[in-house]
Design a protein around this motif. Structure first.
Motif, PDB file in Angstrom:
ATOM      1  N   PHE A 117      10.505  -0.293   4.502  1.00 29.07           N
ATOM      2  CA  PHE A 117       9.699  -1.431   5.256  1.00 29.07           C
ATOM      3  C   PHE A 117      10.128  -2.668   4.586  1.00 29.07           C
ATOM      4  N   THR A 118      10.542  -2.697   3.446  1.00 28.02           N
ATOM      5  CA  THR A 118      11.060  -3.948   2.872  1.00 28.02           C
ATOM      6  C   THR A 118      11.953  -4.554   3.376  1.00 28.02           C
ATOM      7  N   LYS A 119      13.125  -3.608   3.588  1.00 28.51           N
ATOM      8  CA  LYS A 119      14.390  -4.028   4.271  1.00 28.51           C
ATOM      9  C   LYS A 119      14.035  -4.474   5.790  1.00 28.51           C
ATOM     10  N   LEU A 120      13.195  -3.666   6.617  1.00 31.79           N
ATOM     11  CA  LEU A 120      12.736  -4.276   7.751  1.00 31.79           C
ATOM     12  C   LEU A 120      12.167  -5.566   7.769  1.00 31.79           C
ATOM     13  N   ARG A 121      11.257  -5.765   6.696  1.00 30.50           N
ATOM     14  CA  ARG A 121      10.603  -7.057   6.667  1.00 30.50           C
ATOM     15  C   ARG A 121      11.607  -8.492   6.452  1.00 30.50           C
ATOM     16  N   THR A 122      12.484  -7.726   5.427  1.00 35.30           N
ATOM     17  CA  THR A 122      13.768  -8.739   5.342  1.00 35.30           C
ATOM     18  C   THR A 122      14.448  -9.393   6.490  1.00 35.30           C
ATOM     19  N   MET A 123      14.726  -8.240   7.315  1.00 35.03           N
ATOM     20  CA  MET A 123      15.541  -8.481   8.627  1.00 35.03           C
ATOM     21  C   MET A 123      14.659  -9.292   9.536  1.00 35.03           C
ATOM     22  N   ALA A 124      13.504  -9.200   9.496  1.00 38.33           N
ATOM     23  CA  ALA A 124      12.705  -9.670  10.502  1.00 38.33           C
ATOM     24  C   ALA A 124      12.350 -11.178   9.988  1.00 38.33           C
ATOM     25  N   LEU A 179       0.701  -1.275   0.067  1.00 37.88           N
ATOM     26  CA  LEU A 179      -0.089  -0.007   0.032  1.00 37.88           C
ATOM     27  C   LEU A 179       0.940   1.330  -0.033  1.00 37.88           C
ATOM     28  N   ILE A 180       2.118   1.226   0.122  1.00 41.92           N
ATOM     29  CA  ILE A 180       3.059   2.234   0.382  1.00 41.92           C
ATOM     30  C   ILE A 180       3.365   2.952  -1.275  1.00 41.92           C
ATOM     31  N   ASN A 181       3.117   4.058  -1.558  1.00 41.12           N
ATOM     32  CA  ASN A 181       3.210   4.633  -2.793  1.00 41.12           C
ATOM     33  C   ASN A 181       4.579   5.481  -2.705  1.00 41.12           C
ATOM     34  N   GLU A 182       5.191   5.480  -1.839  1.00 45.77           N
ATOM     35  CA  GLU A 182       6.333   6.415  -1.924  1.00 45.77           C
ATOM     36  C   GLU A 182       7.755   5.426  -1.868  1.00 45.77           C
ATOM     37  N   GLU A 183       8.487   5.371  -2.727  1.00 52.57           N
ATOM     38  CA  GLU A 183       9.580   4.518  -3.198  1.00 52.57           C
ATOM     39  C   GLU A 183      10.697   4.203  -2.013  1.00 52.57           C
TER      40      GLU A 183
END
Length: 59
Positions: free
Chosen positions: A40-47, A30-34
Motif C-alpha cells: 500500500f505504500t507503493k500504491l501511495r507513491t504511484m498515486a 495501521l497496517i501491521n503486516e509488513e
C-alpha cells in the motif's frame, strides 16, 4: 492511474486521486503486516507521482 496515462485527469479524477492519497495516509500506519504495508505504500507513491502535476502553485 490508467486515466492519467491515457491522457490526463479531469477535475473529478484529480479530486478522487487526492482522496485516495488521503485515505492511504490514514490506513498505512495501521497496517501491521509488513508485506501489506509495503504494497500500500507503493500504491501511495504511484498515486502521489500521478497527482504531482496537479498540485496548485503557490500565489
Amino acid at each position: 492511474m490508467q486515466r492519467e496515462l491515457k491522457g490526463g485527469l479531469d477535475d473529478g479524477g484529480i479530486a478522487e486521486l487526492w482522496g485516495c492519497i488521503a485515505d492511504l495516509d490514514k490506513i498505512i500506519p495501521l497496517i501491521n503486516e509488513e508485506y501489506c504495508a509495503f504494497y500500500f505504500t507503493k500504491l501511495r507513491t504511484m498515486a502521489q507521482e500521478a497527482a504531482a502535476p496537479y498540485i496548485p502553485t503557490a500565489t
